[in-house]
Design a protein around this motif. Sequence first.
Motif, short mmCIF file in Angstrom:
data_model
loop_
_atom_site.label_atom_id
_atom_site.label_comp_id
_atom_site.label_asym_id
_atom_site.label_seq_id
_atom_site.Cartn_x
_atom_site.Cartn_y
_atom_site.Cartn_z
N THR A 151 0.82 -1.23 0.01
CA THR A 151 -0.12 0.02 -0.10
C THR A 151 0.90 1.39 -0.05
N LEU A 158 1.10 6.95 -6.64
CA LEU A 158 -0.39 7.70 -6.89
C LEU A 158 -0.28 9.08 -6.47
N MET A 190 -5.56 12.67 0.70
CA MET A 190 -5.84 12.55 -0.45
C MET A 190 -6.98 13.41 -1.09
N THR A 192 -8.06 13.21 -4.80
CA THR A 192 -8.92 12.80 -5.89
C THR A 192 -9.62 11.73 -5.42
N PRO A 193 -10.66 11.43 -6.16
CA PRO A 193 -11.73 10.18 -6.06
C PRO A 193 -10.85 8.88 -5.66
N HIS A 194 -9.95 8.75 -6.69
CA HIS A 194 -9.29 7.32 -6.56
C HIS A 194 -8.53 7.50 -5.14
N GLY A 195 -7.80 8.72 -4.90
CA GLY A 195 -7.11 8.58 -3.48
C GLY A 195 -7.98 8.34 -2.34
N LYS A 196 -8.99 8.96 -2.49
CA LYS A 196 -10.19 8.91 -1.24
C LYS A 196 -10.56 7.32 -1.04
N LEU A 197 -10.72 6.72 -2.28
CA LEU A 197 -11.27 5.25 -2.30
C LEU A 197 -10.12 4.56 -1.79
N LEU A 198 -8.78 5.07 -1.96
CA LEU A 198 -7.82 3.82 -1.44
C LEU A 198 -7.72 4.15 -0.02
#
Length: 257
Positions: A151, A158, A190, A192-198
């Motif tokens: 991770t 990212l 984070m 970005t949406p992808h960062g928040k989901l991560l």
Amino acid sequence: MKELHRTIRLLYKGQSQRARRFRYGLIAFDAVTILYFIGTAALPATDYMMAVNIGLGLLILLDLAARFWISENRRRELTRIYNIADLIVITSLVLGPLLAESLGFLRVLRGLRLIHAYHLLRDLRRESLFFRRHEDAILAAVNLFVFLFVTTSLVFVLAFEEESGLEGYIDALYFTVATLTTTGFGDITMTTPHGKLLAVLIMVVGVALFVQLARAIFQPSKIKYKCPECGLNRHEPDAIHCKHCGEPLKIETEGSD
């Protein structure tokens, strides 16, 4: 050729002192490669590092080819997760010099080498009584370590520029641990949406892994040993009979003074 096949098979699966030393050597090699991948995850690629990567890739390939050669079921061997991970890691190491622009992604792929640790743990279960006594706690710690490193590498790729180097990697590790423990300092976030989901994934999986580790450490220690009669596979270290069906057990112990 048959003699070579027999020799390699005995080294990987035999019970002689020579075979044990060989397997411990493989464990040491895997530990060194894992530490190397962690230590160089944020370092800029150099010609020397690329040469070392190719050399490691060839050695891992040699080990994989040997295990495949002596396997009685090669099709099943190809489907094992740690062998698939090794193939991906080998590809990333050998093709690294040709894909310089994708080194950040390749660093994440090399984190899959940690999956091979589970294969090593299987060997330790056979070789070490200490491991069998504390298997749950060790496996829980390995699960947490694998998740943390992979991770962190993913967050570094990212969210941080590759030029940020070691400082950026430490920030990625700091963010991962802060998120995983749900501490949430908020100084690195984070956007970005992808960062928040991560981040959500890190929190959910991280808490589960921490609970698993704590439970494995504080619960009564049991040894994994399958009862030949009823199949119960967890017993007290000094058990001489299965508590479920009463079948006599022959659990290996170190004895008492």
